[in-house]
Each structure stands twice: as C-alpha cells, then as structure tokens.
Design a protein around this motif. Structure first.
Motif, PDB file in Angstrom:
ATOM      1  N   GLN A  38       0.840  -1.207   0.000  1.00 53.28           N
ATOM      2  CA  GLN A  38       0.000   0.000   0.000  1.00 53.28           C
ATOM      3  C   GLN A  38       0.878   1.262   0.000  1.00 53.28           C
ATOM      4  OE1 GLN A  38      -3.223  -1.245  -1.068  1.00 53.28           O
ATOM      5  NE2 GLN A  38      -3.415   0.813  -0.294  1.00 53.28           N
ATOM      6  N   ALA A  39       1.965   1.237   0.759  1.00 52.51           N
ATOM      7  CA  ALA A  39       2.872   2.384   0.798  1.00 52.51           C
ATOM      8  C   ALA A  39       3.500   2.619  -0.569  1.00 52.51           C
ATOM      9  CB  ALA A  39       3.949   2.157   1.857  1.00 52.51           C
ATOM     10  N   ILE A  40       3.875   1.547  -1.234  1.00 50.53           N
ATOM     11  CA  ILE A  40       4.458   1.665  -2.579  1.00 50.53           C
ATOM     12  C   ILE A  40       3.448   2.261  -3.549  1.00 50.53           C
ATOM     13  CG2 ILE A  40       5.252   0.301  -4.564  1.00 50.53           C
ATOM     14  CD1 ILE A  40       6.598  -1.574  -2.479  1.00 50.53           C
ATOM     15  N   LYS A  41       2.186   1.842  -3.420  1.00 47.78           N
ATOM     16  CA  LYS A  41       1.146   2.308  -4.340  1.00 47.78           C
ATOM     17  C   LYS A  41       0.865   3.803  -4.194  1.00 47.78           C
ATOM     18  CE  LYS A  41      -2.503  -0.319  -4.754  1.00 47.78           C
ATOM     19  NZ  LYS A  41      -3.583  -1.282  -4.459  1.00 47.78           N
ATOM     20  N   ASN A  42       1.349   4.409  -3.131  1.00 44.92           N
ATOM     21  CA  ASN A  42       1.141   5.842  -2.911  1.00 44.92           C
ATOM     22  C   ASN A  42       2.325   6.692  -3.365  1.00 44.92           C
ATOM     23  OD1 ASN A  42      -1.436   5.516  -1.775  1.00 44.92           O
ATOM     24  ND2 ASN A  42      -0.554   5.034   0.210  1.00 44.92           N
ATOM     25  N   THR A  43       3.177   6.142  -4.224  1.00 42.68           N
ATOM     26  CA  THR A  43       4.365   6.872  -4.673  1.00 42.68           C
ATOM     27  C   THR A  43       4.246   7.246  -6.146  1.00 42.68           C
ATOM     28  OG1 THR A  43       5.547   4.874  -5.332  1.00 42.68           O
ATOM     29  CG2 THR A  43       5.825   5.595  -3.042  1.00 42.68           C
ATOM     30  N   ASP A  44       5.085   8.200  -6.546  1.00 44.02           N
ATOM     31  CA  ASP A  44       5.147   8.583  -7.961  1.00 44.02           C
ATOM     32  C   ASP A  44       5.695   7.437  -8.811  1.00 44.02           C
ATOM     33  OD1 ASP A  44       4.117  11.118  -7.521  1.00 44.02           O
ATOM     34  OD2 ASP A  44       6.097  12.045  -7.305  1.00 44.02           O
ATOM     35  N   GLU A  45       6.576   6.644  -8.232  1.00 47.70           N
ATOM     36  CA  GLU A  45       7.136   5.509  -8.959  1.00 47.70           C
ATOM     37  C   GLU A  45       6.037   4.515  -9.321  1.00 47.70           C
ATOM     38  OE1 GLU A  45       8.457   6.805  -6.231  1.00 47.70           O
ATOM     39  OE2 GLU A  45      10.468   7.407  -6.872  1.00 47.70           O
ATOM     40  N   TRP A  46       5.072   4.329  -8.426  1.00 47.12           N
ATOM     41  CA  TRP A  46       3.956   3.436  -8.706  1.00 47.12           C
ATOM     42  C   TRP A  46       3.135   3.970  -9.883  1.00 47.12           C
ATOM     43  CZ3 TRP A  46       2.466  -1.319  -7.953  1.00 47.12           C
ATOM     44  CH2 TRP A  46       1.162  -1.669  -8.282  1.00 47.12           C
ATOM     45  N   LYS A  47       2.894   5.284  -9.900  1.00 47.42           N
ATOM     46  CA  LYS A  47       2.143   5.887 -11.003  1.00 47.42           C
ATOM     47  C   LYS A  47       2.869   5.664 -12.326  1.00 47.42           C
ATOM     48  CE  LYS A  47       0.081   9.399  -8.088  1.00 47.42           C
ATOM     49  NZ  LYS A  47       0.138  10.783  -7.645  1.00 47.42           N
ATOM     50  N   THR A  48       4.193   5.808 -12.302  1.00 46.42           N
ATOM     51  CA  THR A  48       4.990   5.577 -13.504  1.00 46.42           C
ATOM     52  C   THR A  48       4.928   4.107 -13.904  1.00 46.42           C
ATOM     53  OG1 THR A  48       6.469   7.391 -12.936  1.00 46.42           O
ATOM     54  CG2 THR A  48       7.305   5.772 -14.508  1.00 46.42           C
ATOM     55  N   PHE A  49       5.083   3.226 -12.938  1.00 44.22           N
ATOM     56  CA  PHE A  49       5.008   1.792 -13.185  1.00 44.22           C
ATOM     57  C   PHE A  49       3.658   1.423 -13.803  1.00 44.22           C
ATOM     58  CE2 PHE A  49       3.785  -2.455 -11.537  1.00 44.22           C
ATOM     59  CZ  PHE A  49       4.732  -3.213 -12.194  1.00 44.22           C
ATOM     60  N   LYS A  50       2.597   1.958 -13.250  1.00 44.83           N
ATOM     61  CA  LYS A  50       1.251   1.674 -13.755  1.00 44.83           C
ATOM     62  C   LYS A  50       1.101   2.135 -15.204  1.00 44.83           C
ATOM     63  CE  LYS A  50      -3.627   2.342 -12.736  1.00 44.83           C
ATOM     64  NZ  LYS A  50      -4.609   2.842 -11.760  1.00 44.83           N
ATOM     65  N   LYS A  51       1.600   3.316 -15.502  1.00 43.43           N
ATOM     66  CA  LYS A  51       1.510   3.856 -16.857  1.00 43.43           C
ATOM     67  C   LYS A  51       2.295   2.989 -17.847  1.00 43.43           C
ATOM     68  CE  LYS A  51       1.946   8.266 -17.088  1.00 43.43           C
ATOM     69  NZ  LYS A  51       2.523   9.613 -17.079  1.00 43.43           N
ATOM     70  N   VAL A  52       3.516   2.623 -17.470  1.00 44.18           N
ATOM     71  CA  VAL A  52       4.375   1.819 -18.344  1.00 44.18           C
ATOM     72  C   VAL A  52       3.786   0.423 -18.549  1.00 44.18           C
ATOM     73  CG1 VAL A  52       6.643   0.701 -18.492  1.00 44.18           C
ATOM     74  CG2 VAL A  52       6.474   3.100 -17.830  1.00 44.18           C
ATOM     75  N   MET A  53       3.315  -0.192 -17.488  1.00 43.58           N
ATOM     76  CA  MET A  53       2.755  -1.537 -17.593  1.00 43.58           C
ATOM     77  C   MET A  53       1.451  -1.537 -18.395  1.00 43.58           C
ATOM     78  SD  MET A  53       4.827  -3.685 -16.394  1.00 43.58           S
ATOM     79  CE  MET A  53       3.759  -5.109 -16.432  1.00 43.58           C
ATOM     80  N   THR A  54       0.636  -0.517 -18.205  1.00 42.23           N
ATOM     81  CA  THR A  54      -0.611  -0.434 -18.960  1.00 42.23           C
ATOM     82  C   THR A  54      -0.314  -0.296 -20.447  1.00 42.23           C
ATOM     83  OG1 THR A  54      -1.770   0.531 -17.057  1.00 42.23           O
ATOM     84  CG2 THR A  54      -2.800   0.812 -19.207  1.00 42.23           C
ATOM     85  N   ARG A  55       0.684   0.522 -20.794  1.00 44.16           N
ATOM     86  CA  ARG A  55       1.085   0.644 -22.203  1.00 44.16           C
ATOM     87  C   ARG A  55       1.583  -0.691 -22.743  1.00 44.16           C
ATOM     88  NH1 ARG A  55       4.993   5.077 -21.851  1.00 44.16           N
ATOM     89  NH2 ARG A  55       3.809   6.524 -20.618  1.00 44.16           N
ATOM     90  N   ALA A  56       2.342  -1.417 -21.942  1.00 45.74           N
ATOM     91  CA  ALA A  56       2.844  -2.728 -22.370  1.00 45.74           C
ATOM     92  C   ALA A  56       1.675  -3.696 -22.608  1.00 45.74           C
ATOM     93  CB  ALA A  56       3.801  -3.299 -21.331  1.00 45.74           C
ATOM     94  N   TYR A  57       0.702  -3.682 -21.715  1.00 43.68           N
ATOM     95  CA  TYR A  57      -0.483  -4.520 -21.908  1.00 43.68           C
ATOM     96  C   TYR A  57      -1.237  -4.100 -23.172  1.00 43.68           C
ATOM     97  CZ  TYR A  57      -0.108  -6.560 -17.193  1.00 43.68           C
ATOM     98  OH  TYR A  57       0.304  -7.230 -16.071  1.00 43.68           O
ATOM     99  N   GLU A  58      -1.350  -2.797 -23.409  1.00 47.15           N
ATOM    100  CA  GLU A  58      -2.023  -2.308 -24.617  1.00 47.15           C
ATOM    101  C   GLU A  58      -1.321  -2.826 -25.874  1.00 47.15           C
ATOM    102  OE1 GLU A  58      -2.648   1.958 -24.757  1.00 47.15           O
ATOM    103  OE2 GLU A  58      -3.357   1.960 -22.681  1.00 47.15           O
ATOM    104  N   LYS A  59      -0.001  -2.780 -25.885  1.00 50.47           N
ATOM    105  CA  LYS A  59       0.761  -3.261 -27.046  1.00 50.47           C
ATOM    106  C   LYS A  59       0.524  -4.753 -27.269  1.00 50.47           C
ATOM    107  CE  LYS A  59       4.433   0.175 -26.947  1.00 50.47           C
ATOM    108  NZ  LYS A  59       5.874   0.404 -26.771  1.00 50.47           N
ATOM    109  N   THR A  60       0.529  -5.521 -26.209  1.00 46.14           N
ATOM    110  CA  THR A  60       0.304  -6.965 -26.322  1.00 46.14           C
ATOM    111  C   THR A  60      -1.095  -7.254 -26.836  1.00 46.14           C
ATOM    112  OG1 THR A  60       1.864  -7.412 -24.526  1.00 46.14           O
ATOM    113  CG2 THR A  60       0.253  -9.131 -25.025  1.00 46.14           C
ATOM    114  N   ILE A  61      -2.083  -6.577 -26.280  1.00 42.46           N
ATOM    115  CA  ILE A  61      -3.468  -6.788 -26.706  1.00 42.46           C
ATOM    116  C   ILE A  61      -3.638  -6.369 -28.153  1.00 42.46           C
ATOM    117  CG2 ILE A  61      -5.861  -6.048 -26.346  1.00 42.46           C
ATOM    118  CD1 ILE A  61      -5.043  -5.714 -23.319  1.00 42.46           C
ATOM    119  N   THR A  62      -3.073  -5.226 -28.532  1.00 38.94           N
ATOM    120  CA  THR A  62      -3.163  -4.752 -29.916  1.00 38.94           C
ATOM    121  C   THR A  62      -2.529  -5.759 -30.870  1.00 38.94           C
ATOM    122  OG1 THR A  62      -3.151  -2.447 -29.210  1.00 38.94           O
ATOM    123  CG2 THR A  62      -2.541  -2.877 -31.499  1.00 38.94           C
ATOM    124  N   SER A  63      -1.379  -6.272 -30.504  1.00 37.64           N
ATOM    125  CA  SER A  63      -0.702  -7.269 -31.337  1.00 37.64           C
ATOM    126  C   SER A  63      -1.575  -8.512 -31.501  1.00 37.64           C
ATOM    127  CB  SER A  63       0.644  -7.643 -30.721  1.00 37.64           C
ATOM    128  OG  SER A  63       1.268  -8.638 -31.474  1.00 37.64           O
TER     129      SER A  63
END
Length: 82
Positions: A38-63
C-alpha cells in the motif's frame, strides 16, 4: 464494421483491467506485506510503473487483435480461392 475509436478504447480498458487484476488486486499472506505494498502504491514511482505496464499490456493486446484479424483475412482469402 468495427469503429476504430471504439476498438482503441476497448484495448485501453482491457489493458487497465489486466493491470488491476495483476497488480492492484494483489493479495498477500501477511499484513506487513500488505502495508508495504500500500505504501508503494502511494508513490510517484507506482504511477509511472502503472503507466508503463498499462502501455505494455495495450501493445500486447493490440498485437493479439491484429494477429487475429490477419488470420481472419487469410481465411477469407483462402475461402475465396477455393
């Protein structure tokens, strides 16, 4: 016919659902691990991680979608040749 904007939005939503299922809803055996997560999820790094991972999932789904569409196109061409 499938609307391109609808398809893009559907892929984006599916990517967000995959991220949530894998990361947001993670379960831990200990309360210490839950609290640390929960502490990790409240950081800017988590927001960046979420954005990067979501883009990666989008690329996989699109492919995957494009591969399936190519398969359908190939099947239609084969059916027309017979």
């Amino acid at each position: 016919m499938i609307d391109q904007d609808w398809l893009k939005e559907s892929i984006k939503q599916e990517a967000q659902l995959k991220f949530t299922a894998r990361w947001e809803n993670a379960e831990f055996d200990s309360s210490e691990a839950r609290q640390a997560f929960q502490a990790i999820k409240n950081t800017d790094e988590w927001k960046t991680f979420k954005k990067v991972m979501t883009r990666a999932y989008e690329k996989t789904i699109t492919s995957n979608v494009l591969n399936q569409l190519q398969g359908l196109t190939d099947l239609i061409h084969e059916a027309g040749e017979e």
